[in-house]
Scaffold this active site. Structure first.
Site, PDB file in Angstrom:
ATOM      1  N   SER A   1      31.382  44.445  43.448  1.00 55.96           N
ATOM      2  CA  SER A   1      32.413  45.185  42.724  1.00 55.96           C
ATOM      3  C   SER A   1      31.880  46.557  42.332  1.00 55.96           C
ATOM      4  CB  SER A   1      32.793  44.391  41.479  1.00 55.96           C
ATOM      5  OG  SER A   1      33.750  45.101  40.742  1.00 55.96           O
TER       6      SER A   1
ATOM      7  N   THR B   1      37.425  40.366  42.894  1.00 60.55           N
ATOM      8  CA  THR B   1      38.442  39.315  42.806  1.00 60.55           C
ATOM      9  C   THR B   1      39.151  39.173  44.162  1.00 60.55           C
ATOM     10  OG1 THR B   1      38.734  39.698  40.447  1.00 60.55           O
ATOM     11  CG2 THR B   1      40.526  38.572  41.577  1.00 60.55           C
TER      12      THR B   1
ATOM     13  N   HIS C   1      32.820  48.685  40.049  1.00 62.06           N
ATOM     14  CA  HIS C   1      32.722  49.065  38.632  1.00 62.06           C
ATOM     15  C   HIS C   1      31.659  48.283  37.863  1.00 62.06           C
ATOM     16  CE1 HIS C   1      35.005  45.816  36.369  1.00 62.06           C
ATOM     17  NE2 HIS C   1      35.321  45.515  37.601  1.00 62.06           N
TER      18      HIS C   1
ATOM     19  N   CYS D   1      36.265  39.425  30.187  1.00 63.33           N
ATOM     20  CA  CYS D   1      37.602  39.216  30.728  1.00 63.33           C
ATOM     21  C   CYS D   1      38.435  38.360  29.775  1.00 63.33           C
ATOM     22  CB  CYS D   1      37.522  38.545  32.087  1.00 63.33           C
ATOM     23  SG  CYS D   1      36.503  39.461  33.239  1.00 63.33           S
TER      24      CYS D   1
ATOM     25  N   GLN E   1      27.244  40.736  39.683  1.00 65.47           N
ATOM     26  CA  GLN E   1      26.330  41.158  38.611  1.00 65.47           C
ATOM     27  C   GLN E   1      24.910  41.369  39.105  1.00 65.47           C
ATOM     28  OE1 GLN E   1      27.332  42.130  35.707  1.00 65.47           O
ATOM     29  NE2 GLN E   1      29.373  41.240  35.520  1.00 65.47           N
TER      30      GLN E   1
ATOM     31  N   THR F   1      45.622  51.186  53.200  1.00 65.04           N
ATOM     32  CA  THR F   1      44.968  52.495  53.304  1.00 65.04           C
ATOM     33  C   THR F   1      43.680  52.511  52.486  1.00 65.04           C
ATOM     34  OG1 THR F   1      47.107  53.536  53.630  1.00 65.04           O
ATOM     35  CG2 THR F   1      45.313  54.980  52.906  1.00 65.04           C
TER      36      THR F   1
ATOM     37  N   ASN G   1      27.501  36.556  34.622  1.00 57.68           N
ATOM     38  CA  ASN G   1      28.005  37.693  33.855  1.00 57.68           C
ATOM     39  C   ASN G   1      27.820  37.509  32.352  1.00 57.68           C
ATOM     40  OD1 ASN G   1      30.024  35.743  34.845  1.00 57.68           O
ATOM     41  ND2 ASN G   1      31.365  36.700  33.338  1.00 57.68           N
TER      42      ASN G   1
HETATM   43  N1  PLP Z   1      32.469  37.926  39.497  1.00 52.32           N
HETATM   44  C1  PLP Z   1      31.738  38.241  38.424  1.00 52.32           C
HETATM   45  C2  PLP Z   1      30.430  37.563  38.200  1.00 52.32           C
HETATM   46  C3  PLP Z   1      32.194  39.207  37.525  1.00 52.32           C
HETATM   47  O1  PLP Z   1      31.466  39.515  36.454  1.00 52.32           O
HETATM   48  C4  PLP Z   1      33.448  39.830  37.763  1.00 52.32           C
HETATM   49  C5  PLP Z   1      34.009  40.794  36.786  1.00 52.32           C
HETATM   50  O2  PLP Z   1      33.818  40.662  35.594  1.00 52.32           O
HETATM   51  C6  PLP Z   1      34.170  39.474  38.915  1.00 52.32           C
HETATM   52  C7  PLP Z   1      33.654  38.521  39.753  1.00 52.32           C
HETATM   53  C8  PLP Z   1      35.478  40.127  39.251  1.00 52.32           C
HETATM   54  O3  PLP Z   1      35.238  41.438  39.716  1.00 52.32           O
HETATM   55  P1  PLP Z   1      36.379  42.556  39.815  1.00 52.32           P
HETATM   56  O4  PLP Z   1      36.562  43.088  38.448  1.00 52.32           O
HETATM   57  O5  PLP Z   1      35.826  43.584  40.755  1.00 52.32           O
HETATM   58  O6  PLP Z   1      37.592  41.921  40.390  1.00 52.32           O
END
Ligand code: PLP
Length: 385
Positions: A197, A70, A199, A324, A177, A235, A149
């Site tokens: 990302s 994000t 995670h 989300c 993804q 940091t 996603n």
């Molecule tokens: N873009 C996609 C395709 C995602 O699936 C996600 C998270 O679900 C994001 C962006 C946002 O990532 P983050 O959780 O690292 O901010």
């Protein structure tokens, strides 16, 4: 619990956890500090930078560590709009993640224009419409989701980059993804910016990468201490960065060892079980090129909200629409863009496999889904078999 929600977040791989732990315990120095501990942390950050660069075919000095995708997405959108006031247009697809969708809405609020390119019923980008929408000399940026996603549908990023560049626009790829599921190589698909990302690729939450091509202009969103070569102050999250590096290494090995093919075969077996036992089920995007782990399925007459509760009770973690938005069960914009009716969208569940799922648990989960669907249908006096 059988965890089938990897697109929401992946488990942290044991090897990744092991790599990061010392940086949470005895090796806690600030990577900017000049003493031995600081220099050790700096070396670890730079090693992770090379590992991530390797995964995406990039130069390591192009890799900027962030707090997540994000942040990377916001950085690029804000920069592009501020940098080129005489190029008011942002082009995106109609199936972006909320980080881009909401960023685009802000772009408009600040006086810019946004074109949202439609997809077909399989979720595939309408390339002709995309090319037609580009206004040469007036388009600052194209931001495109690479692997979706919700449906897993993969965008034709090479064609997108080529057409965008021909129109003088820069290209940001949301590769959140894609990374660790299918190969991503910025030498073969020459985008200008790319977000990752941690995670979503078996590292913890709160770390990510913005890759900026050495040929692309960039000015930072976050200013202050000048970390990340002045491109992202704050940091460094050393444990998260080390984890990301290790996760990149693990991803590369998995990709090379035929991981995607095996995962797609398991995903297909899961889908076949649903399709044969629940006639009328529809897999969204099944005819398109998809990520190997994602199933977005509409089960006829089976309310997804009820299914989510029932499956949760039966030990299966999955999601309806984009994770989300799970709290709000209105139809997902992605399914809407694919022409799904509200009714079909309300019957849609997303299952997303991780590398840690075994074949047995995935196929057992398909059985549980079928039983739960029948149970719900019976309650509604509907026959689904
Ligand atoms: N873009 C996609 C395709 C995602 O699936 C996600 C998270 O679900 C994001 C962006 C946002 O990532 P983050 O959780 O690292 O901010």
């Amino acid at each position: 619990m059988t965890y089938l929600d990897a697109n929401a977040t992946t488990p942290v791989l044991p090897a990744v956890l092991e790599a990061m732990l010392p940086w949470l315990t005895q090796r806690y120095a600030n990577a900017s500090a000049g003493h031995a501990g600081g220099r050790q942390a700096r070396r670890a950050v730079e090693a992770a930078r090379s590992q991530v660069a390797e995964l995406i075919g990039a130069r390591s000095d192009e890799v900027i560590f962030t707090s997540g995708a994000t942040e990377g997405i916001a950085s690029v959108l804000l920069f592009a709009q501020a940098e080129w006031p005489d190029r008011p247009l942002l082009v995106i697809s109609a199936v972006e993640h909320a980080a881009v969708l909401e960023g685009a809405a802000r772009w408009e609020q600040r006086g810019g224009r946004v074109k949202r390119i439609p997809v077909d019923a399989q979720g595939r980008l309408n390339l002709d419409a995309f090319k037609h929408a580009l206004e040469p000399g007036r388009t600052a940026l194209v931001s495109m989701i690479w692997g979706n996603n919700e449906t897993g549908v993969v965008s034709p990023m090479a064609e997108v980059a080529e057409a965008a560049h021909a129109a003088g626009a820069l290209v940001h790829a949301d590769a959140v993804q894609m990374a660790g599921k299918l190969p991503v190589d910025v030498r073969q698909v020459p985008v200008d910016y790319l977000s990752l990302s941690g995670h979503k690729m078996y590292a913890p939450k709160g770390c990510g990468v913005l890759w900026v091509s050495h040929q692309a202009p960039f000015r930072p969103l976050l200013v202050g201490g000048g970390q990340e070569s002045g491109r992202r102050s704050g940091t460094e999250n050393v444990p998260g960065i080390v984890a990301l590096g290790r996760a990149a290494l693990e991803s590369q090995a998995w990709l090379q060892q035929d991981g995607p093919m095996q995962m797609a075969a398991l995903r297909d077996a899961f889908e076949d079980q649903l399709l044969t036992q629940l006639p009328g089920s529809v897999i969204h995007g099944r005819e398109a090129l998809r990520l190997p782990n994602t199933t977005s399925v509409s089960l006829p007459g089976v309310d997804a909200a009820g299914m989510l509760i029932l499956l949760d009770q039966r030990g299966i973690a999955c999601s309806g629409g984009s994770a989300c938005h799970t709290a709000a069960l209105h139809p997902s914009p992605v399914l809407e863009a694919m022409g799904c009716s509200a009714g079909e969208a309300a019957c849609t569940l997303r299952f997303s496999l991780s590398r840690l799922n075994s074949r047995e648990e995935v196929l057992a989960a398909a059985d549980t889904v079928l039983q739960a669907a029948r149970h719900l249908a019976e309650q509604k006096n509907l026959s689904v078999i």
